[in-house]
Design a protein around this motif. Structure first.
Motif, short mmCIF file in Angstrom:
data_model
loop_
_atom_site.label_atom_id
_atom_site.label_comp_id
_atom_site.label_asym_id
_atom_site.label_seq_id
_atom_site.Cartn_x
_atom_site.Cartn_y
_atom_site.Cartn_z
N MET A 56 83.21 -3.17 38.95
CA MET A 56 82.19 -2.88 37.94
C MET A 56 80.78 -2.92 38.53
O MET A 56 79.96 -2.07 38.23
CB MET A 56 82.29 -3.84 36.75
CG MET A 56 81.36 -3.41 35.64
SD MET A 56 81.45 -4.25 34.07
CE MET A 56 83.13 -4.35 33.70
N ARG A 57 80.49 -3.90 39.36
CA ARG A 57 79.14 -4.04 39.93
C ARG A 57 78.76 -2.88 40.85
O ARG A 57 77.60 -2.71 41.17
CB ARG A 57 79.01 -5.36 40.66
CG ARG A 57 79.07 -6.56 39.73
CD ARG A 57 79.00 -7.87 40.50
NE ARG A 57 77.69 -8.13 41.04
CZ ARG A 57 76.71 -8.76 40.40
NH1 ARG A 57 76.91 -9.18 39.17
NH2 ARG A 57 75.55 -8.97 40.97
N GLU A 58 79.73 -2.06 41.26
CA GLU A 58 79.44 -0.94 42.16
C GLU A 58 79.40 0.41 41.44
O GLU A 58 79.09 1.42 42.05
CB GLU A 58 80.48 -0.90 43.28
CG GLU A 58 80.39 -2.10 44.20
CD GLU A 58 81.44 -2.11 45.28
OE1 GLU A 58 82.04 -1.04 45.55
OE2 GLU A 58 81.68 -3.19 45.86
N ARG A 62 80.08 7.89 33.38
CA ARG A 62 81.42 8.49 33.40
C ARG A 62 82.43 7.66 34.18
O ARG A 62 83.62 7.79 33.98
CB ARG A 62 81.36 9.92 33.92
CG ARG A 62 80.57 10.81 32.97
CD ARG A 62 81.01 12.25 33.05
NE ARG A 62 80.15 13.10 32.27
CZ ARG A 62 80.35 13.39 30.99
NH1 ARG A 62 81.36 12.88 30.35
NH2 ARG A 62 79.53 14.20 30.35
N GLN A 63 81.96 6.79 35.07
CA GLN A 63 82.87 5.91 35.81
C GLN A 63 83.49 4.86 34.88
O GLN A 63 84.41 4.17 35.27
CB GLN A 63 82.13 5.21 36.96
CG GLN A 63 81.82 6.15 38.11
CD GLN A 63 81.07 5.46 39.21
OE1 GLN A 63 79.97 4.97 39.01
NE2 GLN A 63 81.67 5.43 40.40
N VAL A 103 72.30 -2.59 34.30
CA VAL A 103 73.22 -3.39 33.48
C VAL A 103 74.28 -4.08 34.33
O VAL A 103 74.51 -5.27 34.20
CB VAL A 103 73.86 -2.53 32.37
CG1 VAL A 103 74.94 -3.30 31.64
CG2 VAL A 103 72.79 -2.06 31.39
N VAL A 104 74.95 -3.34 35.22
CA VAL A 104 76.10 -3.92 35.92
C VAL A 104 75.73 -4.95 36.97
O VAL A 104 76.59 -5.71 37.41
CB VAL A 104 77.02 -2.84 36.55
CG1 VAL A 104 77.59 -1.94 35.48
CG2 VAL A 104 76.33 -2.07 37.65
N LEU A 105 74.48 -5.03 37.36
CA LEU A 105 74.09 -6.03 38.36
C LEU A 105 73.79 -7.39 37.75
O LEU A 105 73.48 -8.34 38.46
CB LEU A 105 72.91 -5.52 39.19
CG LEU A 105 73.26 -4.39 40.14
CD1 LEU A 105 72.04 -3.95 40.94
CD2 LEU A 105 74.39 -4.75 41.08
N ASN A 106 73.87 -7.52 36.44
CA ASN A 106 73.69 -8.81 35.78
C ASN A 106 74.94 -9.68 35.97
O ASN A 106 76.01 -9.18 36.32
CB ASN A 106 73.43 -8.61 34.28
CG ASN A 106 72.00 -8.18 34.03
OD1 ASN A 106 71.10 -8.99 34.06
ND2 ASN A 106 71.80 -6.88 33.81
N ASP A 107 74.80 -10.96 35.68
CA ASP A 107 75.93 -11.89 35.88
C ASP A 107 76.99 -11.80 34.79
O ASP A 107 78.17 -11.83 35.08
CB ASP A 107 75.41 -13.33 35.97
CG ASP A 107 74.70 -13.58 37.28
OD1 ASP A 107 75.02 -12.89 38.27
OD2 ASP A 107 73.81 -14.44 37.32
N ASN A 108 76.60 -11.72 33.53
CA ASN A 108 77.55 -11.72 32.42
C ASN A 108 77.85 -10.30 31.96
O ASN A 108 77.44 -9.88 30.89
CB ASN A 108 76.99 -12.54 31.24
CG ASN A 108 76.82 -13.99 31.59
OD1 ASN A 108 77.69 -14.57 32.24
ND2 ASN A 108 75.71 -14.58 31.20
N VAL A 109 78.56 -9.54 32.78
CA VAL A 109 78.84 -8.14 32.48
C VAL A 109 80.22 -8.00 31.85
O VAL A 109 81.18 -8.64 32.27
CB VAL A 109 78.75 -7.26 33.75
CG1 VAL A 109 79.05 -5.82 33.43
CG2 VAL A 109 77.38 -7.39 34.37
N SER A 158 87.08 5.89 38.18
CA SER A 158 87.94 5.24 39.15
C SER A 158 88.13 3.78 38.76
O SER A 158 87.17 3.03 38.66
CB SER A 158 87.35 5.33 40.55
OG SER A 158 88.14 4.60 41.45
N LYS A 159 89.36 3.42 38.55
CA LYS A 159 89.68 2.04 38.21
C LYS A 159 89.52 1.13 39.42
O LYS A 159 89.43 -0.06 39.30
CB LYS A 159 91.11 1.95 37.68
CG LYS A 159 91.35 2.84 36.49
CD LYS A 159 91.28 2.04 35.23
CE LYS A 159 91.72 2.86 34.04
NZ LYS A 159 90.68 3.33 33.21
#
Length: 177
Positions: free
Chosen positions: A34-36, A41-42, A112-118, A29-30
């Protein structure tokens, strides 16, 4: 009056459900920030099977030479040095190094996605944590594994640039599940 309130509630509920996407948790799902995102596969990529691999096999001798993390005087076929079953280390004579580690964790994407520089590296979620002349690049490669590239480099581009290049090499060589 009662009909108007009921109609408004039904419309609000329908709008809220439509905004959620209504799909399965693994759907691409676009619309999901990203943080969610919580599954690989997302990100519209296939999981990579790293759980049973040895980290020293993930960077080929040719890629290690191209990255500049082996001394040219080591002779043909430079390999990384295994420090643990899940960690491999490459270094050159100029103080640059890459330590690649495989982490098995059922929450790898979230870590990974909960970091600041993603950002994305070859479509996979990646985070960079710069610390002076070092950097750790995290890359989620499946729902149950992620890689870390811990780099030391005094190159003008910065240590994270070397970590990203190392990750690009590894991801380019891997075959999806």
């Amino acid at each position: 009056m009662r009909f108007t309130i009921l109609s408004a509630l039904l419309c609000a509920t329908a709008a809220a459900l439509a905004a959620c996407g209504g799909g399965e948790p693994g759907d691409v799902s676009k619309d999901v920030p990203m943080r969610e995102k919580r599954t690989i596969r997302q990100f519209a990529v296939s999981p990579l099977p790293v759980e049973k691999l040895k980290p020293c096999d993930l960077i080929s001798p040719e890629n290690a030479e191209e990255l500049g993390v082996v001394s040219p005087d080591r002779g043909p076929g430079p390999r990384g040095a295994a420090h643990t079953p899940t960690t491999c280390f490459w270094a050159n004579g100029d103080g640059e190094s890459v330590a690649l580690q495989i982490h098995n964790d059922t929450d790898s994407v979230r870590i990974v996605v909960l970091n600041d520089n993603v950002d994305l590296i070859r479509g996979y979620p990646a985070a960079k944590l710069p610390i002076g002349i070092s950097c750790i690049v995290y890359v989620a490669v499946s729902d149950s594994a992620y890689l870390t590239f811990q780099v030391i480099s005094q190159d003008r581009a910065g240590p994270c640039a070397l970590g990203v290049r190392a990750a690009q090499h590894v991801l380019a060589e891997m075959q999806p599940v």
